[in-house]
Write an enzyme that holds these catalytic residues in place. Structure first.
Site, mmCIF file in Angstrom:
data_model
loop_
_atom_site.group_PDB
_atom_site.id
_atom_site.type_symbol
_atom_site.label_atom_id
_atom_site.label_comp_id
_atom_site.label_asym_id
_atom_site.label_seq_id
_atom_site.Cartn_x
_atom_site.Cartn_y
_atom_site.Cartn_z
ATOM 1 N N GLU A 1 3.352 55.122 73.838
ATOM 2 C CA GLU A 1 2.557 55.782 72.803
ATOM 3 C C GLU A 1 1.081 55.819 73.173
ATOM 4 O O GLU A 1 0.411 56.841 73.001
ATOM 5 C CB GLU A 1 2.748 55.060 71.463
ATOM 6 C CG GLU A 1 2.216 55.835 70.260
ATOM 7 C CD GLU A 1 0.741 55.602 69.966
ATOM 8 O OE1 GLU A 1 0.142 56.404 69.230
ATOM 9 O OE2 GLU A 1 0.171 54.620 70.487
ATOM 10 N N ASP B 1 4.015 49.225 73.236
ATOM 11 C CA ASP B 1 2.990 49.190 74.276
ATOM 12 C C ASP B 1 1.631 49.039 73.609
ATOM 13 O O ASP B 1 1.492 49.247 72.399
ATOM 14 C CB ASP B 1 3.037 50.450 75.147
ATOM 15 C CG ASP B 1 2.781 51.723 74.347
ATOM 16 O OD1 ASP B 1 3.352 51.843 73.247
ATOM 17 O OD2 ASP B 1 2.021 52.603 74.804
#
Length: 475
Positions: A151, A86
């Site tokens: 994250e 991400d």
């Protein structure tokens, strides 16, 4: 060029996925990115499972974690790689020179959101594994992967996945994270520590509604005045934290650590340029690094409830919330820091004789992490860096907080290492994020060399262990 083309195309394909985990509108893109990563690992021959991250987001979404395994040879060490796919939000109008989701090469640099944080390093690791397979070479180690898509949103629920999947980590010998940067543009580094972070809210309230400064200014105790005084009391002009006892538990600076700082390549002027400032609080490399890594610091981040838009609004806010954090270091405990901060601010506030209400809270905290630089994994990584780059790495800490390192170490009881391949000027989280073609390709070679070195060293340790454990016959 033909060798480089496929890894670059893979990175281009991954950067094109807008896997922004911060904004709800991109949840489907994050899920698609996780599926792409899973497919890439399956193509390696890995067995893959997608596990829900066990944390439902406010909009009802749950995002998966990829757990994958390749190789089960009991005679080989097992290395687990953590990465995330991400990214932070990005728009061209924010100041990007190029479309952030179109990988663009300029002067040897590959620009695109996620190029260095963290899609590039994840792919470099996969490329390194794939190299052995493509050349029909025996895999030197067994591989495991844990790849997430949250994250940048705080890795919500990842700790629960690690706790519930302890069997997945039971045969893991080493855990590698490549989610940070070198300290310089050119010299490789190994990271052996990070600071923690204790985030605080300090709330001051005088009433239930905002007031007109013309009607009430000068006759009431204004919350903003109290708050500014409280925030100003935290640190002096030299950066020294004024909270009593805050330095008591800071680890003693050893001679070994001092020597590490001496050899580190660090350009003060370049660091000032990168920061856009004219002067630092300290004048020498050693002082700067000590205060980035070894000592705690206070940073004030903002004030909620205050007017911040263009123009003037002559209002006295009824309630304001100051937000600050303390980057703590070994061996500072979060509970102790919270108690020290709360008591100190309450004492400062009481001396003001203000009738307003004060509330201090610590909504989030993460512990610092430090590793043994003489452990087998760090020894193997240093040798691999010398093999690929031809020089010793800088042994560095990271002034920021990377909670997953501490979480993996505590939950799995396995050795953890941070092995970055990105340069200091890569601009993670910033406009024009990039990774150089050189670092991406050499980083792939570094990972491959590390596999060979840790396999060799692990084997030597096993032989030594077996030798010392053989009982001797009595005469």
């Amino acid at each position: 060029k033909s060798y480089c083309w496929l890894p670059l195309q893979n990175l281009k394909d991954w950067v094109a996925v807008k896997s922004d985990s911060i904004q709800p509108a991109f949840r489907k893109e994050v899920t698609r990115m996780m599926e792409l990563a899973a497919d890439r690992l399956r193509a390696l021959g890995a067995s893959v499972m997608l596990v829900n991250q066990l944390h439902q987001l406010p909009d009802g979404w749950t995002l998966p974690v990829v757990l994958a395994e390749l190789g089960k040879d009991p005679h080989k060490p097992t290395v687990c790689f953590y990465g995330h796919v991400d990214v932070q939000p990005a728009k061209k109008e924010d100041g990007w020179k190029t479309d952030p989701y179109t990988l663009t090469e300029i002067d040897g640099n590959l620009y695109g959101r996620g190029a260095t944080d963290n899609k590039g390093p994840v792919l470099a690791w996969i490329n390194a594994v794939e190299t052995f397979r493509a050349l029909k070479l025996d895999m030197p180690v067994n591989f495991k992967f844990i790849i997430e898509g949250m994250e940048e949103a705080g890795s919500l629920g990842l700790d629960k996945v690690v706790k519930e999947k302890q069997h997945f980590f039971s045969d893991v010998d080493y855990i590698v994270i490549s989610d940070n940067l070198w300290l310089s543009k050119m010299k490789p580094a190994l990271t052996y520590g990070t600071r923690g972070n204790a985030c605080f809210f300090v709330e001051v309230e005088c009433g239930k509604k905002d007031l007109h400064s013309g009607t009430f200014g000068g006759i009431i105790h204004e919350p903003m005045t109290d708050l500014v005084a409280l925030l100003d009391s935290l640190v002096n002009m030299s950066g020294h934290i004024l909270i009593p006892g805050i330095y008591d538990d800071v680890a003693t600076l050893t001679e070994e650590e001092k020597k590490l700082y001496e050899s580190i390549e660090f350009d003060l002027e370049e660091h000032k340029t990168n920061a856009g400032v004219k002067k630092f609080l300290y004048d020498t490399k050693e002082e700067i690094l000590l205060h980035l890594w070894h000592y705690p610091c206070v940073s004030i981040h903002g004030i909620e409830g205050a007017f911040y838009e263009p123009g003037i609004k002559t209002v006295i806010p009824a309630k304001v919330i100051g937000k600050f954090s303390i980057r703590q270091v070994p061996h500072m405990a979060l509970a102790t820091v919270e108690k020290q901060v709360t008591q100190y601010l309450e004492e400062v506030f009481s001396k003001r004789n203000s009738p307003n209400k004060l509330k201090v809270s610590m909504p989030m905290g993460a512990m610092p992490w430090v590793a043994d630089i003489n452990s087998p994994m760090y020894v193997a990584a240093r040798t691999a860096i010398i093999t690929v780059f031809g020089e010793e790495p800088d042994m560095i800490r990271d002034g920021s907080t990377i909670p997953i390192a501490n979480m993996f170490q505590n939950e799995t009881r396995k050795s953890v290492m941070m092995l970055p391949i990105g340069a200091a000027d890569d601009g993670e989280h910033s406009q024009n994020e990039k990774i150089s073609r050189y670092n991406y390709i050499q980083g792939t070679k570094l990972f491959a060399a590390f596999f060979l070195e840790i396999s060799k060293l692990h084997g030597q340790l096993q032989i030594a262990s077996n030798t010392t454990s053989v009982p001797t016959e009595e005469p």
